[in-house]
Design a protein around this motif. Structure first.
Motif, short mmCIF file in Angstrom:
data_model
loop_
_atom_site.label_atom_id
_atom_site.label_comp_id
_atom_site.label_asym_id
_atom_site.label_seq_id
_atom_site.Cartn_x
_atom_site.Cartn_y
_atom_site.Cartn_z
N ARG A 335 -159.49 45.09 -47.86
CA ARG A 335 -158.31 44.32 -47.51
C ARG A 335 -158.24 44.19 -45.99
O ARG A 335 -158.70 45.08 -45.26
CB ARG A 335 -157.04 45.01 -48.03
N PRO A 336 -157.67 43.09 -45.50
CA PRO A 336 -157.59 42.91 -44.04
C PRO A 336 -156.51 43.79 -43.43
O PRO A 336 -155.35 43.40 -43.28
CB PRO A 336 -157.24 41.42 -43.91
N SER A 337 -156.89 45.02 -43.09
CA SER A 337 -155.95 45.99 -42.53
C SER A 337 -155.87 45.85 -41.02
O SER A 337 -156.78 45.32 -40.37
CB SER A 337 -156.37 47.42 -42.89
N ILE A 338 -154.79 46.37 -40.46
CA ILE A 338 -154.65 46.44 -39.01
C ILE A 338 -155.63 47.47 -38.47
O ILE A 338 -155.58 48.65 -38.83
CB ILE A 338 -153.22 46.85 -38.62
N ILE A 339 -156.56 47.05 -37.64
CA ILE A 339 -157.47 47.95 -36.93
C ILE A 339 -157.42 47.51 -35.47
O ILE A 339 -158.14 46.61 -35.05
CB ILE A 339 -158.91 47.90 -37.48
#
Length: 587
Positions: A335-339
């Motif tokens: 999933r496109p997580s905050i990194i």
């Protein structure tokens, strides 16, 4: 009392001028039944401005007009539909409430630009190079170079939502030479900045801030129409370059994660120039982290990009000559997580997956910010060899509730253990609603063979936006310098933490009504003690509305002042900074 209330809305036409959007909608089924009144059909025109509208009614013959008015008292004057009975008053209130929330709902203070960008976050104009007065101590003659800090500074009043992280990038610099200081501040001349400056009003959507209601979605459709018709070129970039500054392959860069970096230059007289976007990789989805890591020994730069689509994370490196190498898609990020940040060690790159994910559909349907908090998600840290050709050797380790905002440093302890020091946000539920984050400093030890994870709390203070001696990047580090967060990005003081013991070996809190930014450590000479150098930051006095540059002694337990420079103008709070010498960048 009325019994049923049904509205079916179809958008018929959209007109746009500056920040004003007029929408004509067709309501084919509008049935409101009361004891005495029945309205079967209406065609409605709504006009929105930069303020949240108050909706008023007129009903000439078979057409009901709903129009935004700026003054609440004008509601009485513009209402020609007379409401004599309490059922009709209830109907009016319900319809007003529906349209207000569906079309142009009120903004949360965290994304209301009139609330966010006030006080010392209010935008300032550019200033040409200006000499400054040293009001305390002396600037060391050995300290020649440029201190430069990035931050948000909207050039135009936004149409709607704009949070702290999406204002146009502005660089504030102080050129130090032979004990004298010259201040300058300039916008980063991004493609977005130049286009909007020419037309005189905002065009680009603020995707992180989000879309709220039908009118915001309409503005996005107008932006898309400009792209389709060729009036805008998305390949030129959409970012604001407002987050950080870095020296990569001999280039001074202004960065943010939604775009590629912009190359900037500081001239001999201290002025700041934008030279253009660095096309290290030109394609539709190109972007690069605002926190690239430079190996001081190999001169290589390690970085990553993200995407809403798979692969959500792509790791790559840039060689000393500025050529992109070895792109590695990380398919194990599902999933496109905050990194926002990452780390490198001698052999590995270190990533962390947080409980904040992106939802593009949430934005496109006008339901606010794309960020979604997932409280049941188990956070994890991943390691991958620096020179990997694929993600087959990526290893993930579960570290529950580890939502790192910034990684201070990471290093290897023997063959099997990796140490990560980071500021951990304990709760992300209201991340954008409140800038008063509950954040602590942690040390995480990971055994890469057994999978065992050990966590140590280094400090219970709210610490973030830290720095180290950059020659220790990816190596065992003894000291870190972090800001004490009052409210992001305001720092009430700074501390020096011994990362071996967790002790505070130095601390300084500013005077009442004074707040600083990221404390930046700058080493004195190569080969000196790890903590032999200077710590510098901008400090603002909210009572007098004056700003200064503060140079401090990191070996002093109270960060004694070496020099204080009065700045010729108020400097808004910002994000990350850098100091570079004349030998690193041609200035």
């Amino acid at each position: 009392m009325w019994e049923t209330f049904k509205i079916d809305v179809t958008v018929v036409d959209i007109c746009h001028e500056n920040c004003h959007v007029a929408i004509t909608i067709d309501i084919p089924c509008f049935s409101v039944f009361t004891r005495k009144t029945k309205i079967n059909h209406a065609k409605t025109e709504m006009i929105s401005s930069t303020c949240s509208p108050i909706l008023s009614f007129t009903q000439p013959k078979a057409v009901m007009m709903i129009q935004a008015v700026r003054n609440p008292k004008a509601l009485e004057k513009t209402t020609s539909l007379k409401m004599h009975s309490s059922p009709l008053k209830s109907m009016k209130t319900s319809i007003l409430h529906f349209f207000s929330n569906f079309i142009d709902p009120p903004l949360n203070p965290s994304v209301d630009p009139t609330h966010v960008f006030e006080g010392n976050l209010a935008p300032v104009d550019e200033m040409e190079p200006t000499d400054c007065e040293v009001i305390e101590g002396e600037l060391p003659l050995c300290l020649n170079g440029v201190y430069i800090r990035n931050g948000p500074n909207p050039q135009l009043q936004p149409c709607r939502a704009l949070n702290l992280f999406e204002g146009d990038g502005m660089l504030h610099s102080l050129r130090l030479s032979n004990g004298k200081a010259t201040y300058c501040n300039r916008y980063v001349k991004t493609y977005k900045y130049l286009v909007e400056k020419e037309v005189g009003f905002p065009i680009f959507p603020n995707m992180l801030s989000g879309l709220y209601g039908l009118l915001d979605v309409a503005r996005l459709s107008i932006f898309i129409k400009r792209l389709v018709t060729g009036n805008l070129d998305i390949l030129e970039g959409i970012g604001v370059a407002n987050t950080s500054v870095a020296v990569v392959s001999g280039k001074l860069l202004a960065l943010c994660e939604s775009d590629l970096p912009y190359i900037v230059n500081v001239t001999q007289n201290g002025d700041i120039e934008t030279l253009g976007r660095w096309e290290v990789d030109k394609n539709l989805h190109s972007n690069m982290t605002a926190h690239p890591k430079v190996d001081s020994e190999t001169k290589e730069t390690f970085a990553y990009s993200w995407s809403f689509k798979t692969p959500h994370l792509t790791f790559f490196r840039i060689d000393e000559k500025g050529v992109k190498q070895n792109e590695v898609p990380i398919f194990s990020v599902h999933r496109p997580s905050i990194i926002h940040d990452f780390a490198i060690t001698k052999r590995f790159a270190i990533f962390h997956e947080t409980q904040l994910s992106f939802s593009l559909s949430k934005v496109l349907t006008g339901r606010g910010s794309p960020l979604v908090y997932e409280p049941d998600k188990t956070t994890r840290i991943g390691t991958i060899p620096r020179y990997a050709n694929s993600d087959s050797k990526m290893k993930w380790f579960e570290v529950p509730r580890f939502n790192a905002s910034h990684i201070v440093n990471a290093w290897e302890n023997g063959e099997d253990e990796i140490i990560v020091v980071a500021s951990n946000i304990l709760s992300l539920e209201n991340f954008l609603d409140s800038m008063k984050l509950d954040v602590v400093l942690e040390k995480v030890k990971i055994n890469t063979q057994t999978g065992n994870v050990c966590r140590n709390l280094l400090s219970t203070r709210k610490l973030d936006l830290g720095s180290i001696n950059t020659s220790y990047m990816g190596k065992k580090t003894r000291y870190a310098y972090l800001g004490v967060i009052e409210e992001t990005p305001k720092m009430s003081g700074l501390v020096k933490i011994d990362l071996e013991t967790g002790d505070e070996v130095g601390r300084r809190f500013y005077r009442d009504d004074c707040f600083g930014g990221e404390p930046l450590f700058v080493r004195r000479n190569v080969g000196d003690d790890e903590d032999d150098g200077f710590v510098m930051t901008f400090v603002h006095n909210e009572r007098t509305d004056e700003s200064m540059f503060l140079l401090m002694d990191p070996k002093s337990p109270d960060f004694a002042t070496i020099a204080a420079v009065k700045l010729p103008r108020r400097v808004p709070y910002g994000f990350h900074s850098l100091f570079f010498t004349n030998s690193k960048i041609p200035i």
